[in-house]
Write a protein that holds these residues in place. Structure first.
Motif, PDB file in Angstrom:
ATOM      1  N   CYS A 155       0.840  -1.197   0.000  1.00 24.93           N
ATOM      2  CA  CYS A 155       0.000   0.000   0.000  1.00 24.93           C
ATOM      3  C   CYS A 155       0.876   1.249   0.000  1.00 24.93           C
ATOM      4  CB  CYS A 155      -0.911   0.006   1.216  1.00 24.93           C
ATOM      5  SG  CYS A 155      -1.927  -1.483   1.382  1.00 24.93           S
ATOM      6  N   LYS A 156       0.684   2.107  -0.983  1.00 23.29           N
ATOM      7  CA  LYS A 156       1.569   3.265  -1.140  1.00 23.29           C
ATOM      8  C   LYS A 156       1.352   4.319  -0.058  1.00 23.29           C
ATOM      9  CE  LYS A 156      -1.127   6.142  -4.353  1.00 23.29           C
ATOM     10  NZ  LYS A 156      -1.075   7.348  -3.505  1.00 23.29           N
ATOM     11  N   ASP A 157       0.227   4.261   0.641  1.00 26.80           N
ATOM     12  CA  ASP A 157      -0.073   5.254   1.679  1.00 26.80           C
ATOM     13  C   ASP A 157      -0.086   4.646   3.078  1.00 26.80           C
ATOM     14  OD1 ASP A 157      -0.618   7.603  -0.058  1.00 26.80           O
ATOM     15  OD2 ASP A 157      -2.220   6.321  -0.823  1.00 26.80           O
ATOM     16  N   CYS A 158       0.614   3.541   3.269  1.00 28.91           N
ATOM     17  CA  CYS A 158       0.655   2.881   4.580  1.00 28.91           C
ATOM     18  C   CYS A 158       1.260   3.820   5.617  1.00 28.91           C
ATOM     19  CB  CYS A 158       1.478   1.603   4.485  1.00 28.91           C
ATOM     20  SG  CYS A 158       1.745   0.786   6.069  1.00 28.91           S
ATOM     21  N   GLN A 163       5.729   0.772   2.585  1.00 29.35           N
ATOM     22  CA  GLN A 163       5.956   0.995   1.158  1.00 29.35           C
ATOM     23  C   GLN A 163       7.380   1.438   0.834  1.00 29.35           C
ATOM     24  OE1 GLN A 163       4.250   2.704   3.307  1.00 29.35           O
ATOM     25  NE2 GLN A 163       3.735   4.765   2.666  1.00 29.35           N
ATOM     26  N   TYR A 164       8.162   1.764   1.869  1.00 31.38           N
ATOM     27  CA  TYR A 164       9.527   2.249   1.638  1.00 31.38           C
ATOM     28  C   TYR A 164      10.585   1.167   1.828  1.00 31.38           C
ATOM     29  CZ  TYR A 164       7.317   6.846   1.875  1.00 31.38           C
ATOM     30  OH  TYR A 164       6.516   7.942   1.636  1.00 31.38           O
ATOM     31  N   ILE A 275     -13.115  -7.726  12.763  1.00 24.02           N
ATOM     32  CA  ILE A 275     -12.855  -7.414  11.370  1.00 24.02           C
ATOM     33  C   ILE A 275     -13.176  -5.944  11.128  1.00 24.02           C
ATOM     34  CG2 ILE A 275     -13.497  -7.892   8.965  1.00 24.02           C
ATOM     35  CD1 ILE A 275     -14.068 -10.782   9.840  1.00 24.02           C
ATOM     36  N   LEU A 276     -12.212  -5.215  10.571  1.00 22.60           N
ATOM     37  CA  LEU A 276     -12.358  -3.788  10.301  1.00 22.60           C
ATOM     38  C   LEU A 276     -12.414  -3.543   8.799  1.00 22.60           C
ATOM     39  CD1 LEU A 276      -9.591  -2.391  12.702  1.00 22.60           C
ATOM     40  CD2 LEU A 276     -12.015  -2.713  13.210  1.00 22.60           C
ATOM     41  N   THR A 277     -13.246  -2.628   8.392  1.00 25.38           N
ATOM     42  CA  THR A 277     -13.248  -2.157   7.007  1.00 25.38           C
ATOM     43  C   THR A 277     -12.887  -0.679   7.020  1.00 25.38           C
ATOM     44  OG1 THR A 277     -15.624  -1.710   7.122  1.00 25.38           O
ATOM     45  CG2 THR A 277     -14.942  -3.842   6.230  1.00 25.38           C
ATOM     46  N   MET A 278     -12.134  -0.270   6.015  1.00 23.75           N
ATOM     47  CA  MET A 278     -11.643   1.103   5.961  1.00 23.75           C
ATOM     48  C   MET A 278     -12.217   1.809   4.735  1.00 23.75           C
ATOM     49  SD  MET A 278      -9.616   1.640   8.537  1.00 23.75           S
ATOM     50  CE  MET A 278      -8.832   0.645   9.805  1.00 23.75           C
ATOM     51  N   ASP A 279     -12.914   2.925   4.971  1.00 18.68           N
ATOM     52  CA  ASP A 279     -13.407   3.736   3.862  1.00 18.68           C
ATOM     53  C   ASP A 279     -12.365   4.745   3.402  1.00 18.68           C
ATOM     54  OD1 ASP A 279     -15.927   2.498   3.958  1.00 18.68           O
ATOM     55  OD2 ASP A 279     -16.569   3.848   5.556  1.00 18.68           O
ATOM     56  N   SER A 280     -11.468   5.122   4.318  1.00 17.17           N
ATOM     57  CA  SER A 280     -10.446   6.110   3.974  1.00 17.17           C
ATOM     58  C   SER A 280      -9.283   5.992   4.945  1.00 17.17           C
ATOM     59  CB  SER A 280     -11.025   7.525   4.013  1.00 17.17           C
ATOM     60  OG  SER A 280     -11.437   7.857   5.331  1.00 17.17           O
ATOM     61  N   TRP A 281      -8.146   6.503   4.528  1.00 14.64           N
ATOM     62  CA  TRP A 281      -6.969   6.637   5.381  1.00 14.64           C
ATOM     63  C   TRP A 281      -6.596   8.108   5.469  1.00 14.64           C
ATOM     64  CZ3 TRP A 281      -3.108   2.500   3.079  1.00 14.64           C
ATOM     65  CH2 TRP A 281      -3.451   1.238   3.554  1.00 14.64           C
ATOM     66  N   LEU A 282      -5.941   8.471   6.567  1.00 21.09           N
ATOM     67  CA  LEU A 282      -5.361   9.805   6.645  1.00 21.09           C
ATOM     68  C   LEU A 282      -4.119   9.859   5.765  1.00 21.09           C
ATOM     69  CD1 LEU A 282      -5.672  10.583  10.454  1.00 21.09           C
ATOM     70  CD2 LEU A 282      -6.895  11.714   8.596  1.00 21.09           C
ATOM     71  N   LEU A 379      -6.756  14.141  13.170  1.00 18.49           N
ATOM     72  CA  LEU A 379      -7.984  13.469  12.739  1.00 18.49           C
ATOM     73  C   LEU A 379      -8.711  14.259  11.662  1.00 18.49           C
ATOM     74  CD1 LEU A 379      -9.416  12.144  16.126  1.00 18.49           C
ATOM     75  CD2 LEU A 379      -8.545  10.780  14.217  1.00 18.49           C
ATOM     76  N   SER A 380      -8.463  15.558  11.614  1.00 17.50           N
ATOM     77  CA  SER A 380      -9.109  16.412  10.623  1.00 17.50           C
ATOM     78  C   SER A 380      -8.289  16.542   9.338  1.00 17.50           C
ATOM     79  CB  SER A 380      -9.339  17.806  11.209  1.00 17.50           C
ATOM     80  OG  SER A 380      -8.099  18.388  11.613  1.00 17.50           O
ATOM     81  N   GLY A 381      -7.231  15.725   9.193  1.00 18.58           N
ATOM     82  CA  GLY A 381      -6.337  15.837   8.053  1.00 18.58           C
ATOM     83  C   GLY A 381      -6.943  15.342   6.749  1.00 18.58           C
ATOM     84  N   ASP A 382      -6.188  15.532   5.669  1.00 20.76           N
ATOM     85  CA  ASP A 382      -6.630  15.064   4.358  1.00 20.76           C
ATOM     86  C   ASP A 382      -6.729  13.543   4.341  1.00 20.76           C
ATOM     87  OD1 ASP A 382      -6.588  17.695   3.499  1.00 20.76           O
ATOM     88  OD2 ASP A 382      -4.533  17.561   2.728  1.00 20.76           O
ATOM     89  N   GLU A 383      -7.655  13.049   3.537  1.00 20.73           N
ATOM     90  CA  GLU A 383      -7.866  11.604   3.441  1.00 20.73           C
ATOM     91  C   GLU A 383      -7.518  11.098   2.055  1.00 20.73           C
ATOM     92  OE1 GLU A 383     -11.908  11.000   4.647  1.00 20.73           O
ATOM     93  OE2 GLU A 383     -11.443  11.208   6.785  1.00 20.73           O
ATOM     94  N   VAL A 384      -7.137   9.820   1.996  1.00 25.23           N
ATOM     95  CA  VAL A 384      -6.819   9.174   0.727  1.00 25.23           C
ATOM     96  C   VAL A 384      -7.541   7.834   0.659  1.00 25.23           C
ATOM     97  CG1 VAL A 384      -4.563  10.276   0.469  1.00 25.23           C
ATOM     98  CG2 VAL A 384      -4.743   8.116   1.717  1.00 25.23           C
ATOM     99  N   THR A 385      -7.639   7.296  -0.546  1.00 22.32           N
ATOM    100  CA  THR A 385      -8.237   5.975  -0.738  1.00 22.32           C
ATOM    101  C   THR A 385      -7.328   4.925  -0.118  1.00 22.32           C
ATOM    102  OG1 THR A 385      -9.245   6.694  -2.805  1.00 22.32           O
ATOM    103  CG2 THR A 385      -9.069   4.308  -2.436  1.00 22.32           C
ATOM    104  N   PRO A 386      -7.842   4.036   0.714  1.00 23.09           N
ATOM    105  CA  PRO A 386      -6.985   3.044   1.369  1.00 23.09           C
ATOM    106  C   PRO A 386      -6.514   1.949   0.427  1.00 23.09           C
ATOM    107  CG  PRO A 386      -9.270   2.667   1.973  1.00 23.09           C
ATOM    108  CD  PRO A 386      -9.238   3.940   1.173  1.00 23.09           C
ATOM    109  N   ALA A 387      -5.339   1.404   0.737  1.00 23.47           N
ATOM    110  CA  ALA A 387      -4.818   0.183   0.120  1.00 23.47           C
ATOM    111  C   ALA A 387      -4.568   0.292  -1.376  1.00 23.47           C
ATOM    112  CB  ALA A 387      -5.728  -0.994   0.423  1.00 23.47           C
TER     113      ALA A 387
END
Length: 407
Positions: A155-158, A163-164, A275-282, A379-387
């Motif tokens: 995941c590029k936004d882990c 990802q590094y 089990i967790l589902t993620m709609d977005s990541w910070l 918590l109020s930061g920008d969000e990205v699509t997860p995974a």
């Protein structure tokens, strides 16, 4: 103690404010209503929750509570009690009660494979409040122990910076054991020790780590994190089914390619899991030097939602997973004040000094110098699509360990 708190609540003439608009807050609010105690307002530390409805109350952001009340009795119903106390103190609101002791009669035992998150949250609140109310103890709410840099996803936004890693490796078992033993010798109680990577199941020696933690009385709960790509072996089910152990799976849809058989495995063996589902990541996974002032880094740190996610990496205790993994990647200079080296000195005098250092690090640290390399995680930061996947490791700057210039 519970009766003393009940008497204090019943006799107080101050407006009663409930801190925490979540699952535990619902239970505490019901407790107050059953006893006829009028709750004047509800506040919460999350800016996303502020302004929403909570059982008839419009939630106030805790940072703004002083604008609504000159004085109040605040009933704290969240596990992160120190954050609330500090925020209240900054507004001159120092009259508060920890709700944990009021909840101690609630049965929090898990009696089904699918974890009852209400019970889980209440138990966490009780344990954290107990630890906070005993200041002579070295109590740690939650510690991530990194046992591998390997992950089945890329995941590029882990936010844990997987990802590094160009050549991810497993942490040697003897170093993991040494780190666990040192941490437990320096603390009185750890509510939750979270076994992570990467994906914890990518290290084939994870059962040995979990078994070691089960046998450690200072660790109250062991949580294993995975992403639904790996199904454990049948002979490992007994270990995962231990009442002290819980498995948390993040479901990323098609990427979690073995989610269905994993659920079947959990159900067949009655393994406690969530089990967790993620709609977005910070959006907080970039590594770069920002050259902020100390005051700016202090603000980044204070607003960070991960600043209390202690991470244990090769014998070093960090405040957050970004700091731990940025250090592992040599993406930041070696800054000793940003972590506690718990393997530093095993003598009795050294152990006492390390206990004090851990306590001061957990309770009084204002910010990390590593914060200057982090975008921030409010918590109020920008969000990205997860995974979202990357085909190859992402490039980053590697900073020399002895100086602040970089390669």
């Amino acid at each position: 103690m519970k009766q003393q708190l009940i008497d204090r609540l019943a006799q107080s003439s101050k407006p009663l404010v409930l801190s925490g608009a979540g699952i535990v807050g619902e239970t505490v609010l019901a407790f107050c209503r059953q006893r006829g105690w009028p709750v004047a307002a509800v506040c919460d530390g999350s800016i996303k929750v502020a302004g929403t409805d909570f059982h008839g109350y419009t939630v106030i952001h805790t940072a703004d509570l002083g604008q609504h009340f000159d004085d109040a009795l605040v009933l704290i119903s969240v596990a992160a009690i120190k954050d609330v106390v500090d925020l209240l103190h900054s507004q001159g609101l120092d009259d508060w009660i920890a709700a944990g002791p009021l909840l101690e009669d609630i049965d929090t035992r898990q009696d089904a494979a699918e974890v009852d998150f209400r019970k889980f949250s209440i138990e966490s609140c009780i344990l954290c409040h107990q630890g906070f109310l005993e200041p002579e103890k070295v109590f740690l709410r939650s510690v991530d122990i990194i046992i591998t840099e390997r992950c089945s996803l890329k995941c590029k936004d882990c936010s844990n910076l997987m990802q590094y890693y160009e050549e991810p490796r497993n942490v040697p078992l003897d170093l993991i054991y040494q780190s666990i033993d040192a941490l437990c010798s320096l603390t009185d109680e750890i509510m939750e020790l979270r076994v992570i990577g990467g994906d914890a199941f990518m290290n084939k020696e994870w059962p040995k780590v979990v078994d070691r933690l089960i046998g450690e009385p200072k660790v109250k709960r062991v949580v294993i994190y995975t992403n639904g790509a790996i199904v454990p072996k049948e002979e490992q089910a007994t270990l995962l089914g231990h009442p002290k152990v819980m498995t948390v799976v993040t479901d990323y849809g098609a990427l979690s390619r073995n989610m269905a058989p994993l659920k079947t495995y959990f159900d067949r063996h009655a393994i406690p899991h969530r089990i967790l589902t993620m709609d977005s990541w910070l959006d907080c996974a970039s590594i770069e030097k920002h050259n902020r002032t100390p005051e700016e880094n202090l603000n980044v740190y204070q607003e960070c939602c991960a600043k209390n996610m202690l991470s244990l990496s090769d014998g070093k205790l960090f405040r957050c997973p970004f700091a731990a993994n940025a250090d592992r990647l040599a993406a930041v200079p070696d800054i000793p004040g940003d972590y506690v080296n718990i393997l530093a000195d095993s003598s009795s005098s050294g152990e006492m000094a390390l206990r004090r250092e851990i306590k001061d690090y957990v309770l009084n640290k204002d910010y990390l110098d590593i914060c200057d390399y982090c975008k921030g995680r409010p918590l109020s930061g920008d969000e990205v699509t997860p995974a979202v996947q990357t085909a190859k490791p992402l490039p980053y700057v590697k900073y020399h360990r002895s100086e602040n210039n970089h390669e």
